[in-house]
Design a protein around this motif. Structure first.
Motif, PDB file in Angstrom:
ATOM      1  N   ALA A   1       0.862  -1.195   0.000  1.00  0.00           N
ATOM      2  CA  ALA A   1       0.000   0.000   0.000  1.00  0.00           C
ATOM      3  C   ALA A   1       0.892   1.236   0.000  1.00  0.00           C
ATOM      4  O   ALA A   1       2.018   1.194   0.513  1.00  0.00           O
ATOM      5  CB  ALA A   1      -0.915   0.005   1.221  1.00  0.00           C
ATOM      6  N   PRO A   2       0.395   2.356  -0.533  1.00  0.00           N
ATOM      7  CA  PRO A   2       1.198   3.574  -0.591  1.00  0.00           C
ATOM      8  C   PRO A   2       1.182   4.402   0.678  1.00  0.00           C
ATOM      9  O   PRO A   2       1.915   5.377   0.794  1.00  0.00           O
ATOM     10  CB  PRO A   2       0.563   4.348  -1.749  1.00  0.00           C
ATOM     11  CG  PRO A   2      -0.874   3.933  -1.715  1.00  0.00           C
ATOM     12  CD  PRO A   2      -0.859   2.481  -1.311  1.00  0.00           C
ATOM     13  N   ARG A   3       0.323   4.051   1.641  1.00  0.00           N
ATOM     14  CA  ARG A   3       0.270   4.838   2.873  1.00  0.00           C
ATOM     15  C   ARG A   3      -0.052   3.953   4.066  1.00  0.00           C
ATOM     16  O   ARG A   3      -0.650   2.873   3.943  1.00  0.00           O
ATOM     17  CB  ARG A   3      -0.747   5.970   2.769  1.00  0.00           C
ATOM     18  CG  ARG A   3      -2.189   5.536   2.669  1.00  0.00           C
ATOM     19  CD  ARG A   3      -3.135   6.741   2.691  1.00  0.00           C
ATOM     20  NE  ARG A   3      -2.877   7.662   1.593  1.00  0.00           N
ATOM     21  CZ  ARG A   3      -3.513   7.601   0.423  1.00  0.00           C
ATOM     22  NH1 ARG A   3      -4.419   6.659   0.200  1.00  0.00           N
ATOM     23  NH2 ARG A   3      -3.250   8.468  -0.518  1.00  0.00           N
ATOM     24  N   LEU A   4       0.350   4.459   5.232  1.00  0.00           N
ATOM     25  CA  LEU A   4       0.080   3.798   6.501  1.00  0.00           C
ATOM     26  C   LEU A   4      -0.798   4.709   7.347  1.00  0.00           C
ATOM     27  O   LEU A   4      -0.536   5.909   7.461  1.00  0.00           O
ATOM     28  CB  LEU A   4       1.382   3.530   7.258  1.00  0.00           C
ATOM     29  CG  LEU A   4       2.311   2.454   6.683  1.00  0.00           C
ATOM     30  CD1 LEU A   4       3.675   2.542   7.348  1.00  0.00           C
ATOM     31  CD2 LEU A   4       1.716   1.078   6.895  1.00  0.00           C
ATOM     32  N   VAL A   5      -1.832   4.137   7.947  1.00  0.00           N
ATOM     33  CA  VAL A   5      -2.731   4.891   8.822  1.00  0.00           C
ATOM     34  C   VAL A   5      -2.623   4.309  10.230  1.00  0.00           C
ATOM     35  O   VAL A   5      -2.908   3.121  10.433  1.00  0.00           O
ATOM     36  CB  VAL A   5      -4.190   4.816   8.331  1.00  0.00           C
ATOM     37  CG1 VAL A   5      -5.093   5.640   9.246  1.00  0.00           C
ATOM     38  CG2 VAL A   5      -4.294   5.296   6.888  1.00  0.00           C
ATOM     39  N   PHE A   6      -2.206   5.136  11.179  1.00  0.00           N
ATOM     40  CA  PHE A   6      -2.060   4.685  12.562  1.00  0.00           C
ATOM     41  C   PHE A   6      -3.194   5.261  13.393  1.00  0.00           C
ATOM     42  O   PHE A   6      -3.457   6.469  13.365  1.00  0.00           O
ATOM     43  CB  PHE A   6      -0.705   5.121  13.120  1.00  0.00           C
ATOM     44  CG  PHE A   6       0.451   4.492  12.399  1.00  0.00           C
ATOM     45  CD1 PHE A   6       0.795   3.174  12.620  1.00  0.00           C
ATOM     46  CD2 PHE A   6       1.185   5.219  11.474  1.00  0.00           C
ATOM     47  CE1 PHE A   6       1.842   2.578  11.936  1.00  0.00           C
ATOM     48  CE2 PHE A   6       2.239   4.643  10.786  1.00  0.00           C
ATOM     49  CZ  PHE A   6       2.575   3.320  11.021  1.00  0.00           C
ATOM     50  N   THR A   7      -3.874   4.404  14.136  1.00  0.00           N
ATOM     51  CA  THR A   7      -5.051   4.820  14.888  1.00  0.00           C
ATOM     52  C   THR A   7      -4.826   4.701  16.391  1.00  0.00           C
ATOM     53  O   THR A   7      -3.972   3.947  16.850  1.00  0.00           O
ATOM     54  CB  THR A   7      -6.278   3.986  14.503  1.00  0.00           C
ATOM     55  OG1 THR A   7      -6.097   2.638  14.962  1.00  0.00           O
ATOM     56  CG2 THR A   7      -6.496   3.966  12.997  1.00  0.00           C
ATOM     57  N   GLY A   8      -5.620   5.446  17.142  1.00  0.00           N
ATOM     58  CA  GLY A   8      -5.592   5.329  18.594  1.00  0.00           C
ATOM     59  C   GLY A   8      -5.349   6.647  19.281  1.00  0.00           C
ATOM     60  O   GLY A   8      -4.437   7.397  18.916  1.00  0.00           O
ATOM     61  N   GLY A   9      -6.183   6.946  20.264  1.00  0.00           N
ATOM     62  CA  GLY A   9      -6.076   8.195  21.001  1.00  0.00           C
ATOM     63  C   GLY A   9      -5.162   8.089  22.205  1.00  0.00           C
ATOM     64  O   GLY A   9      -4.409   7.123  22.365  1.00  0.00           O
ATOM     65  N   ARG A  10      -5.245   9.086  23.063  1.00  0.00           N
ATOM     66  CA  ARG A  10      -4.376   9.164  24.238  1.00  0.00           C
ATOM     67  C   ARG A  10      -5.097   8.605  25.453  1.00  0.00           C
ATOM     68  O   ARG A  10      -6.179   9.036  25.805  1.00  0.00           O
ATOM     69  CB  ARG A  10      -3.979  10.617  24.487  1.00  0.00           C
ATOM     70  CG  ARG A  10      -3.044  10.805  25.674  1.00  0.00           C
ATOM     71  CD  ARG A  10      -2.699  12.264  25.879  1.00  0.00           C
ATOM     72  NE  ARG A  10      -2.002  12.809  24.719  1.00  0.00           N
ATOM     73  CZ  ARG A  10      -1.596  14.064  24.644  1.00  0.00           C
ATOM     74  NH1 ARG A  10      -1.830  14.901  25.634  1.00  0.00           N
ATOM     75  NH2 ARG A  10      -0.968  14.492  23.558  1.00  0.00           N
ATOM     76  N   GLY A  11      -4.458   7.639  26.105  1.00  0.00           N
ATOM     77  CA  GLY A  11      -4.991   7.106  27.348  1.00  0.00           C
ATOM     78  C   GLY A  11      -4.299   7.778  28.517  1.00  0.00           C
ATOM     79  O   GLY A  11      -4.350   8.990  28.675  1.00  0.00           O
ATOM     80  N   GLN A  12      -3.617   6.992  29.347  1.00  0.00           N
ATOM     81  CA  GLN A  12      -2.869   7.536  30.480  1.00  0.00           C
ATOM     82  C   GLN A  12      -1.490   8.012  30.066  1.00  0.00           C
ATOM     83  O   GLN A  12      -0.826   8.739  30.808  1.00  0.00           O
ATOM     84  CB  GLN A  12      -2.736   6.468  31.573  1.00  0.00           C
ATOM     85  CG  GLN A  12      -4.067   5.952  32.107  1.00  0.00           C
ATOM     86  CD  GLN A  12      -4.905   7.053  32.720  1.00  0.00           C
ATOM     87  OE1 GLN A  12      -4.397   7.892  33.463  1.00  0.00           O
ATOM     88  NE2 GLN A  12      -6.200   7.057  32.418  1.00  0.00           N
ATOM     89  N   ALA A  13      -1.025   7.604  28.893  1.00  0.00           N
ATOM     90  CA  ALA A  13       0.312   7.970  28.419  1.00  0.00           C
ATOM     91  C   ALA A  13       0.319   9.391  27.871  1.00  0.00           C
ATOM     92  O   ALA A  13      -0.726   9.944  27.521  1.00  0.00           O
ATOM     93  CB  ALA A  13       0.764   6.987  27.345  1.00  0.00           C
ATOM     94  N   PRO A  14       1.509   9.989  27.765  1.00  0.00           N
ATOM     95  CA  PRO A  14       1.591  11.371  27.280  1.00  0.00           C
ATOM     96  C   PRO A  14       1.437  11.511  25.770  1.00  0.00           C
ATOM     97  O   PRO A  14       1.344  12.627  25.263  1.00  0.00           O
ATOM     98  CB  PRO A  14       3.005  11.804  27.720  1.00  0.00           C
ATOM     99  CG  PRO A  14       3.783  10.530  27.768  1.00  0.00           C
ATOM    100  CD  PRO A  14       2.814   9.483  28.232  1.00  0.00           C
ATOM    101  N   VAL A  15       1.421  10.395  25.069  1.00  0.00           N
ATOM    102  CA  VAL A  15       1.368  10.414  23.604  1.00  0.00           C
ATOM    103  C   VAL A  15       0.208   9.541  23.143  1.00  0.00           C
ATOM    104  O   VAL A  15      -0.031   8.466  23.701  1.00  0.00           O
ATOM    105  CB  VAL A  15       2.687   9.895  22.996  1.00  0.00           C
ATOM    106  CG1 VAL A  15       2.624   9.909  21.473  1.00  0.00           C
ATOM    107  CG2 VAL A  15       3.861  10.728  23.474  1.00  0.00           C
ATOM    108  N   ALA A  16      -0.512   9.978  22.123  1.00  0.00           N
ATOM    109  CA  ALA A  16      -1.599   9.169  21.556  1.00  0.00           C
ATOM    110  C   ALA A  16      -1.016   7.914  20.902  1.00  0.00           C
ATOM    111  O   ALA A  16       0.122   7.909  20.408  1.00  0.00           O
ATOM    112  CB  ALA A  16      -2.373   9.982  20.517  1.00  0.00           C
TER     113      ALA A  16
END
Length: 201
Positions: free
Chosen positions: A75-90
């Motif tokens: 595929a020509p692109r990567l999609v990363f999903t997921g929001g921020r929980g207790q960590a400082p980064v999503a």
């Protein structure tokens, strides 16, 4: 009267056997080889981020598998999903940072950083890509092996054509995750979240 406790024990044993068989089937289903052909995007299902902002072992494993598929030309692109929980980064951003460190160019990466569940991973990724004018009628979702059955059906409610492939955790993690996933599949099925939606593309 003595037969009742025995019947209950047999019922319990049968239930445990069915649970274990379902867990084994989910894991086996997710460890199949990736389907052939080129997709419009590879989507990584979100997973926990560590307190230091680095991907958890599961998220790192999913990301590395997706990056391998990207460099194979899947595929020509990567999609990363997921929001921020207790960590400082999503979750999506932590995975994207790892992908960039592995050589994936920033222009090939899309980050969805609001979702908190598999259902939201799919829904928010579809909305984000549509808002940015990114056509993705055919996607390949990467998750853990035991999660593939559910993730494929959930994403199919938001994308036209969906395939899914699993990365294989360590045996203990696979066993624990597969047993838990049986309950998640049952819950999603009971709430109708595994059925296709009526939608136009």
């Amino acid at each position: 009267m003595p037969k009742r406790p025995l019947s209950r024990r047999l019922l319990l044993a049968m239930s445990l056997c069915l649970w274990a068989a379902a867990a084994l089937a989910l894991d086996h289903h997710g460890r199949r080889s990736p389907p052939p052909g080129v997709h419009d995007a590879i989507v990584v299902a979100g997973c926990r981020v560590m307190a230091d902002g680095l991907p958890s072992p599961a998220l790192e494993r999913r990301t590395r598998h997706a990056v391998d598929l990207y460099f194979q030309g899947r595929a020509p692109r990567l999609v990363f999903t997921g929001g921020r929980g207790q960590a400082p980064v999503a979750e999506g951003e932590a995975a994207a940072r790892l992908a960039r460190s592995l050589g994936v160019p920033s222009e090939a990466i899309v980050v969805e950083d609001r979702s908190t569940s598999t259902e939201e991973n799919a829904a928010y990724a579809a909305r984000l890509m549509a808002s940015e004018g990114l056509e993705a009628p055919r996607i390949l979702v990467v998750s853990d092996s035991y999660h593939v059955f559910r993730v494929r059906r959930v994403f199919a409610r938001h994308f036209a054509q969906v395939e899914a492939v699993g990365s294989a955790p360590a045996p203990y993690t696979r066993v624990k995750g597969s047993l838990r996933e049986v309950l998640a599949v049952a819950g999603y099925a009971a709430s109708g979240r595994l059925r296709p939606r009526d939608r136009r593309f």
